[in-house]
Design an enzyme around this catalytic site. Structure first.
Site, PDB file in Angstrom:
ATOM      1  N   TRP A   1      -5.563   2.010  10.299  1.00 63.12           N
ATOM      2  CA  TRP A   1      -5.771   1.912   8.860  1.00 63.12           C
ATOM      3  C   TRP A   1      -5.543   0.484   8.362  1.00 63.12           C
ATOM      4  O   TRP A   1      -6.226   0.018   7.462  1.00 63.12           O
ATOM      5  CB  TRP A   1      -4.883   2.899   8.109  1.00 63.12           C
ATOM      6  CG  TRP A   1      -5.085   2.821   6.628  1.00 63.12           C
ATOM      7  CD1 TRP A   1      -4.178   2.406   5.700  1.00 63.12           C
ATOM      8  CD2 TRP A   1      -6.281   3.125   5.892  1.00 63.12           C
ATOM      9  NE1 TRP A   1      -4.733   2.440   4.442  1.00 63.12           N
ATOM     10  CE2 TRP A   1      -6.027   2.889   4.535  1.00 63.12           C
ATOM     11  CE3 TRP A   1      -7.540   3.585   6.256  1.00 63.12           C
ATOM     12  CZ2 TRP A   1      -6.979   3.079   3.537  1.00 63.12           C
ATOM     13  CZ3 TRP A   1      -8.493   3.774   5.255  1.00 63.12           C
ATOM     14  CH2 TRP A   1      -8.195   3.526   3.920  1.00 63.12           C
TER      15      TRP A   1
ATOM     16  N   TYR B   1       0.838  -1.199   0.000  1.00 62.05           N
ATOM     17  CA  TYR B   1       0.000   0.000   0.000  1.00 62.05           C
ATOM     18  C   TYR B   1       0.875   1.251   0.000  1.00 62.05           C
ATOM     19  O   TYR B   1       0.664   2.176  -0.800  1.00 62.05           O
ATOM     20  CB  TYR B   1      -0.936  -0.027   1.206  1.00 62.05           C
ATOM     21  CG  TYR B   1      -1.770   1.226   1.373  1.00 62.05           C
ATOM     22  CD1 TYR B   1      -2.803   1.520   0.502  1.00 62.05           C
ATOM     23  CD2 TYR B   1      -1.517   2.107   2.423  1.00 62.05           C
ATOM     24  CE1 TYR B   1      -3.561   2.664   0.651  1.00 62.05           C
ATOM     25  CE2 TYR B   1      -2.275   3.253   2.587  1.00 62.05           C
ATOM     26  CZ  TYR B   1      -3.298   3.534   1.694  1.00 62.05           C
ATOM     27  OH  TYR B   1      -4.040   4.681   1.845  1.00 62.05           O
TER      28      TYR B   1
ATOM     29  N   GLU C   1     -11.756   5.987   4.962  1.00 62.49           N
ATOM     30  CA  GLU C   1     -11.126   6.725   6.071  1.00 62.49           C
ATOM     31  C   GLU C   1     -12.135   6.945   7.193  1.00 62.49           C
ATOM     32  O   GLU C   1     -11.789   6.880   8.367  1.00 62.49           O
ATOM     33  CB  GLU C   1     -10.557   8.065   5.598  1.00 62.49           C
ATOM     34  CG  GLU C   1      -9.326   7.968   4.731  1.00 62.49           C
ATOM     35  CD  GLU C   1      -8.051   7.544   5.452  1.00 62.49           C
ATOM     36  OE1 GLU C   1      -8.021   7.477   6.703  1.00 62.49           O
ATOM     37  OE2 GLU C   1      -7.067   7.280   4.740  1.00 62.49           O
TER      38      GLU C   1
END
Length: 186
Positions: free
Chosen positions: A50, A20, A42
């Site tokens: 995350w 990522y 988000e």
């Protein structure tokens, strides 16, 4: 023997997080639907890490019909119940309902001739902002301003900290560390 790549510290050693970081985080995203999807993810991350969302991202995409706003805007109470029963996603009624409402807002903006990507990038005149590579704030005056504008339109789970994390993720701001090989690439 080649020297290992220097990266931001936050992805650690997790292969999913490294991919990522190396391929997606901080790359300027200009597609309105993808900007919206990332903002919704988000929002789901609020109160969590995350990596939790990242590990569930494909399940989220399946559950939310590819984050196509037209499809999500049509979700009903039975869809909400389906989502609340889905162990592959973060099962928060408030966040699910906020995503459905946000799909409707996205479509209302489009009907008024307001492109979501143009809206997102209007705050920087289309330019990528570059952090100093040494300090990494949780929010900024700009994320506060964007948060306020999103809330004014009816979006939820878009506080200034969430918005700043989103700005970093979608490349509105390049916050790769000074020593990170991706800083110059993006």
């Amino acid at each position: 023997m080649s020297k290992p790549k220097q990266r931001c510290r936050w992805p650690g050693e997790d292969p999913l997080y490294l991919a990522y970081h190396d391929e997606e985080w901080g790359v300027p995203q200009r597609d309105g639907r993808m900007l919206w999807e990332m903002l919704m993810l988000e929002g789901f991350q609020a109160g969590l890490s995350w990596i939790t969302v990242l590990r569930k991202r494909e399940a989220f995409r399946k559950a939310f019909k590819g984050f196509e706003p037209v499809k999500v805007a049509r979700f009903t109470e039975s869809d909400i119940e389906r989502l609340l029963a889905d162990p592959g996603i973060i099962r928060s009624r408030a966040k699910i309902e906020a995503t459905i409402a946000a799909a409707k807002i996205y479509l209302e903006m489009r009907q008024r001739g307001e492109d979501f990507a143009d809206f997102c990038w209007s705050f920087t005149a289309g330019e990528v902002l570059k952090g100093d590579g040494k300090t990494f704030p949780a929010q900024t005056p700009l994320s506060q301003r964007i948060s306020k504008e999103l809330k004014k339109r009816g979006f939820k789970f878009v506080g200034p900290t969430i918005v700043y994390a989103w700005m970093q993720a979608v490349g509105i701001v390049n916050d790769h560390a000074a020593h990170c090989f991706r800083r110059q690439e993006v």
